[in-house]
Design an enzyme around this catalytic site. Structure first.
Site, PDB file in Angstrom:
ATOM      1  N   TRP A 108       1.002  -1.119  -0.021  1.00  0.00           N
ATOM      2  CA  TRP A 108      -0.040  -0.143   0.083  1.00  0.00           C
ATOM      3  C   TRP A 108       0.944   1.309   0.089  1.00  0.00           C
ATOM      4  O   TRP A 108       0.285   2.377  -0.303  1.00  0.00           O
ATOM      5  CB  TRP A 108      -1.174   0.062   1.335  1.00  0.00           C
ATOM      6  N   ASN A 109       2.231   1.265   0.195  1.00  0.00           N
ATOM      7  CA  ASN A 109       2.863   2.503   0.486  1.00  0.00           C
ATOM      8  C   ASN A 109       3.187   3.361  -0.536  1.00  0.00           C
ATOM      9  O   ASN A 109       3.183   4.551  -0.643  1.00  0.00           O
ATOM     10  CB  ASN A 109       4.168   2.124   1.315  1.00  0.00           C
ATOM     11  N   LYS A 141      -2.402  -8.536  -7.741  1.00  0.00           N
ATOM     12  CA  LYS A 141      -3.305  -8.385  -6.577  1.00  0.00           C
ATOM     13  C   LYS A 141      -2.554  -7.401  -5.538  1.00  0.00           C
ATOM     14  O   LYS A 141      -1.539  -7.330  -5.052  1.00  0.00           O
ATOM     15  CB  LYS A 141      -3.090  -9.687  -5.706  1.00  0.00           C
ATOM     16  N   GLY A 150       6.734  -6.481  -0.199  1.00  0.00           N
ATOM     17  CA  GLY A 150       5.961  -6.237   0.896  1.00  0.00           C
ATOM     18  C   GLY A 150       6.806  -6.848   2.086  1.00  0.00           C
ATOM     19  O   GLY A 150       8.236  -6.666   1.856  1.00  0.00           O
ATOM     20  N   SER A 151       6.178  -7.224   3.095  1.00  0.00           N
ATOM     21  CA  SER A 151       7.051  -7.685   4.309  1.00  0.00           C
ATOM     22  C   SER A 151       7.986  -8.897   3.847  1.00  0.00           C
ATOM     23  O   SER A 151       7.516  -9.823   3.277  1.00  0.00           O
ATOM     24  CB  SER A 151       6.168  -7.880   5.350  1.00  0.00           C
ATOM     25  N   GLU A 210      11.007  -7.871  -3.199  1.00  0.00           N
ATOM     26  CA  GLU A 210      11.215  -6.590  -2.650  1.00  0.00           C
ATOM     27  C   GLU A 210      10.674  -6.549  -1.272  1.00  0.00           C
ATOM     28  O   GLU A 210       9.535  -6.408  -1.067  1.00  0.00           O
ATOM     29  CB  GLU A 210      10.875  -5.529  -3.443  1.00  0.00           C
ATOM     30  N   LEU A 211      11.596  -6.802  -0.168  1.00  0.00           N
ATOM     31  CA  LEU A 211      11.193  -7.075   1.071  1.00  0.00           C
ATOM     32  C   LEU A 211      11.382  -5.979   2.131  1.00  0.00           C
ATOM     33  O   LEU A 211      11.688  -4.693   1.735  1.00  0.00           O
ATOM     34  CB  LEU A 211      11.688  -8.232   1.648  1.00  0.00           C
ATOM     35  N   CYS A 226      10.132   1.423   2.171  1.00  0.00           N
ATOM     36  CA  CYS A 226      11.298   0.332   2.462  1.00  0.00           C
ATOM     37  C   CYS A 226      12.606   0.857   2.829  1.00  0.00           C
ATOM     38  O   CYS A 226      13.621   0.349   3.101  1.00  0.00           O
ATOM     39  CB  CYS A 226      11.098  -0.640   1.468  1.00  0.00           C
ATOM     40  N   GLU A 264      12.223  -2.342  11.457  1.00  0.00           N
ATOM     41  CA  GLU A 264      11.863  -1.167  10.695  1.00  0.00           C
ATOM     42  C   GLU A 264      10.772  -0.604  11.430  1.00  0.00           C
ATOM     43  O   GLU A 264       9.800  -1.040  11.524  1.00  0.00           O
ATOM     44  CB  GLU A 264      11.389  -1.850   9.272  1.00  0.00           C
TER      45      GLU A 264
HETATM   46  P1  NAP Z   1       2.748  -7.323   3.744  1.00  0.00           P
HETATM   47  O1  NAP Z   1       1.915  -7.110   4.590  1.00  0.00           O
HETATM   48  O2  NAP Z   1       3.623  -8.215   3.351  1.00  0.00           O
HETATM   49  O3  NAP Z   1       1.638  -6.922   2.208  1.00  0.00           O
HETATM   50  C1  NAP Z   1       2.168  -7.042   1.013  1.00  0.00           C
HETATM   51  C2  NAP Z   1       1.162  -7.526  -0.132  1.00  0.00           C
HETATM   52  O4  NAP Z   1       1.091  -8.839   0.232  1.00  0.00           O
HETATM   53  C3  NAP Z   1      -0.155  -6.762   0.084  1.00  0.00           C
HETATM   54  O5  NAP Z   1      -0.623  -7.046  -1.218  1.00  0.00           O
HETATM   55  C4  NAP Z   1      -1.008  -7.937   1.003  1.00  0.00           C
HETATM   56  O6  NAP Z   1      -2.376  -7.801   0.822  1.00  0.00           O
HETATM   57  C5  NAP Z   1      -0.495  -9.135   0.445  1.00  0.00           C
HETATM   58  N1  NAP Z   1      -0.310 -10.333   1.313  1.00  0.00           N
HETATM   59  C6  NAP Z   1      -0.398 -10.431   2.736  1.00  0.00           C
HETATM   60  N2  NAP Z   1      -0.231 -11.527   3.017  1.00  0.00           N
HETATM   61  C7  NAP Z   1      -0.463 -12.465   2.182  1.00  0.00           C
HETATM   62  C8  NAP Z   1      -0.400 -13.962   1.983  1.00  0.00           C
HETATM   63  N3  NAP Z   1      -0.301 -14.659   2.877  1.00  0.00           N
HETATM   64  N4  NAP Z   1      -0.357 -14.446   0.549  1.00  0.00           N
HETATM   65  C9  NAP Z   1      -0.327 -13.572  -0.514  1.00  0.00           C
HETATM   66  N5  NAP Z   1      -0.111 -12.001  -0.392  1.00  0.00           N
HETATM   67  C10 NAP Z   1      -0.261 -11.541   0.988  1.00  0.00           C
HETATM   68  O7  NAP Z   1       3.401  -5.701   3.625  1.00  0.00           O
HETATM   69  P2  NAP Z   1       2.784  -4.095   3.998  1.00  0.00           P
HETATM   70  O8  NAP Z   1       2.632  -3.894   5.201  1.00  0.00           O
HETATM   71  O9  NAP Z   1       1.755  -3.994   2.973  1.00  0.00           O
HETATM   72  O10 NAP Z   1       4.105  -3.345   3.250  1.00  0.00           O
HETATM   73  C11 NAP Z   1       5.027  -2.968   4.129  1.00  0.00           C
HETATM   74  C12 NAP Z   1       6.361  -3.728   3.799  1.00  0.00           C
HETATM   75  O11 NAP Z   1       6.870  -3.681   2.352  1.00  0.00           O
HETATM   76  C13 NAP Z   1       7.628  -3.135   4.601  1.00  0.00           C
HETATM   77  O12 NAP Z   1       8.323  -4.009   5.226  1.00  0.00           O
HETATM   78  C14 NAP Z   1       8.602  -2.668   3.520  1.00  0.00           C
HETATM   79  O13 NAP Z   1       9.824  -2.313   3.889  1.00  0.00           O
HETATM   80  C15 NAP Z   1       8.088  -3.462   2.246  1.00  0.00           C
HETATM   81  N6  NAP Z   1       8.401  -2.614   1.241  1.00  0.00           N
HETATM   82  C16 NAP Z   1       9.438  -3.229   0.416  1.00  0.00           C
HETATM   83  C17 NAP Z   1       9.917  -2.607  -0.709  1.00  0.00           C
HETATM   84  C18 NAP Z   1      10.996  -2.865  -1.500  1.00  0.00           C
HETATM   85  O14 NAP Z   1      11.152  -2.231  -2.802  1.00  0.00           O
HETATM   86  N7  NAP Z   1      11.945  -3.638  -1.079  1.00  0.00           N
HETATM   87  C19 NAP Z   1       8.893  -1.320  -1.454  1.00  0.00           C
HETATM   88  C20 NAP Z   1       8.036  -0.976  -0.355  1.00  0.00           C
HETATM   89  C21 NAP Z   1       7.563  -1.906   0.677  1.00  0.00           C
HETATM   90  P3  NAP Z   1      -3.437  -7.077   1.575  1.00  0.00           P
HETATM   91  O15 NAP Z   1      -2.475  -5.652   2.146  1.00  0.00           O
HETATM   92  O16 NAP Z   1      -4.432  -6.954   0.978  1.00  0.00           O
HETATM   93  O17 NAP Z   1      -3.436  -7.718   2.950  1.00  0.00           O
END
Ligand code: NAP
Length: 486
Positions: free
Chosen positions: A161-162, A185, A239-240, A261-262, A295, A390
């Site tokens: 979402w960020n 998704k 994501g995470s 990309e975590l 991130c 983080e």
């Molecule tokens: P997240 O909870 O891992 O969610 C990311 C995506 O994964 C969302 O679309 C989420 O859906 C989905 N998701 C969650 N559980 C899942 C599962 N079991 N199976 C499939 N998809 C699933 O992360 P967030 O809190 O949204 O994002 C923040 C994190 O992203 C931070 O750690 C940040 O550092 C990282 N990030 C990394 C980068 C990079 O380039 N390295 C860039 C931006 C952000 P829902 O939201 O619908 O639950």
């Protein structure tokens, strides 16, 4: 289904789930979900709650479309991507308003994100025309060796979402450029931006089925369908680290390619010989963009002890002048945090540091429901939560250091390896740090490092693969070689 956007924003004149090139107004389950503005809690839109059946349908359509899309020419795909880039530029204001309404960031930042997001369409339009093979000198006179590149195939993309526009285009543009079809998704918190990007790609001439967008509350159900289907050959995720690791494990069953990309834990290192004014400005960019919810946000501000007091005062002055509020208001520099859990985490990091002896220099409080004051704490040590996790919020934690060797070891003392920043005028030190710091992205006297031309990605638990640059398209290409007897 209703759309409550406060403007008739062009990219979302039509909406719903986007499957096989059609807008789907009702989910199979009949359920729907609300998208809310994090600044006010107001409902921005109500969307059908997609799940497993919609994902299955999207994959079917992607498999069908892959046959023709995968054999189109690079210049043909480039024209569609370039047209989508132009449309995104044309509709930047409307798209930015969607971003601010569902994600919260100030409009100026949303416009910057749309510019960054559209730059991937432009960059990968170019790359689509540069998918080269090779000829390799053979060791026998009657042999020729040719290396050719083909698209990986159907790709499942999952985005956070960020940065709800840029994280989508950073994946979708290289996938499409390579000739892959995509089932996307987006986060349930910010689906409208992704739908708007899809709408512009459709208008740019993207054939039906090449891109589908499945939004819904049950992320795992959608993800599981992608993971279990052997025809999906690639998972690209931002994501995470926790979710990323589970996707890597699950991808093993059908040996899918993965790009991850975590999370990050970026050090921001200020040496005493640095231009401190430039470093303070750089920190503001690296720390406060998107209210710290990035991130690559600076999470540990290491400052050489000789300038620690002076530098801490300089950043507190700058952060203290920032205006916090609803991103739709012109005068606002810092928007809300995404939800209550995000506020709790920042508060926990501040409380833990102060309880263990850190000095509170600025801020430290929640402001109304969704906002947190820009906050500075000094005298932080490596054992405090803020130095280990983080934060993802507007908190700058200053950690003093004495020597180059010490700060390199402490900066590397994390499982993450995404971004690092360092400020110094010593060229030799820059080259030493470049080699020794275990981070994939390094800002040298620069707090703003994200561009489409450069390979973005992390080491260690921060991920696998790169997005952007010429490396970005490689993630979506397979290599074959032909041994040809002549
Ligand atoms: P997240 O909870 O891992 O969610 C990311 C995506 O994964 C969302 O679309 C989420 O859906 C989905 N998701 C969650 N559980 C899942 C599962 N079991 N199976 C499939 N998809 C699933 O992360 P967030 O809190 O949204 O994002 C923040 C994190 O992203 C931070 O750690 C940040 O550092 C990282 N990030 C990394 C980068 C990079 O380039 N390295 C860039 C931006 C952000 P829902 O939201 O619908 O639950």
């Amino acid at each position: 289904m209703t759309l409550f956007l406060d403007h008739d924003v062009h990219p979302l004149r039509e909406n719903g789930l986007f499957i096989g090139g059609e807008w789907i107004a009702r989910s199979v389950s009949g359920r729907s979900f609300d998208v809310r503005n994090p600044a006010t809690g107001a409902v921005v839109a109500t969307l059908p709650d997609g799940g497993a059946p919609e994902t299955e349908e999207a994959i079917e359509r992607a498999v069908e479309a892959q046959r023709s899309w995968g054999t189109t020419t690079g210049p043909y795909r480039a024209r569609i991507l370039e047209r989508a880039f132009e449309l995104m530029e044309e509709h930047a204001d409307g798209l930015a308003r969607i971003v601010t309404q569902e994600q919260g960031k100030p409009l100026a930042e949303a416009i910057a994100e749309v510019g960054y997001g559209s730059s991937f369409l432009h960059w990968f339009a170019g790359e689509a025309e540069r998918i080269y093979g090779r000829t390799v000198p053979a060791s026998q006179e009657n042999k020729r060796i040719l290396v050719i590149r083909n698209p990986v195939g159907v790709t499942g993309a999952i985005t956070p979402w960020n940065f709800p526009v840029a994280m989508v285009t950073r994946k979708v543009a290289p996938a499409l450029a390579a000739g892959c079809t995509v089932v996307l998704k987006p986060s349930e918190l910010t689906p409208l931006s992704a739908l708007a990007v899809a709408s512009l790609l459709k208008e740019a001439g993207l054939p039906n089925g090449v891109l589908s967008v499945v939004c819904g509350l049950d992320a795992a159900a959608i993800g599981d369908v992608m993971l279990d289907d052997g025809r999906v050959r690639k998972i690209t995720f931002t994501g995470s680290t926790r979710v990323g690791k589970s996707l890597i494990r699950r991808s093993a069953d059908s040996v899918k390619r993965v790009s991850m990309e975590l999370g990050g834990q970026a050090p921001f290192i200020v040496f005493a010989d640095a231009d401190l004014e430039a470093a303070a400005d750089g920190l503001l960019a690296a720390k406060m963009r998107n209210t710290g919810q990035s991130c690559i946000a600076a999470n540990r501000v290491f400052v050489e002890r000789a300038v620690e007091r002076e530098f801490t005062r300089m950043i507190a002055d700058r952060m203290g002048r920032l205006r916090v509020g609803n991103g739709l208001d012109d005068a606002v520099d810092v928007g809300p945090l995404i939800n209550a859990a995000a506020l709790d985490k920042v508060e926990r990091h501040v409380r833990d540091a102060v309880d263990r002896g850190a000095e509170l220099v600025l801020g430290s409080s929640r402001l109304r429901e969704a906002f947190f004051e820009p906050t500075v704490i000094a005298g932080v040590d490596d054992g405090m939560l803020v130095a280990r996790e983080e934060t993802f919020g507007p908190l700058a934690a200053v950690l003093p250091f004495d020597t180059e060797d010490e700060v390199v070891a402490r900066a590397n003392g994390t499982e993450y390896g995404l971004a690092a920043y360092y400020y110094t005028r010593d060229v030799g030190r820059v080259m030493r740090l470049a080699d020794r710091l275990e981070f994939g992205i390094q800002g040298v006297n620069d707090g703003f490092v994200s561009v489409a031309q450069a390979p973005f990605g992390g080491l260690k638990h921060s991920g696998l693969g790169r997005e952007g640059g010429s490396e970005g398209i490689e993630e979506f290409l397979e290599t074959k070689y032909l041994s040809l007897a002549v």
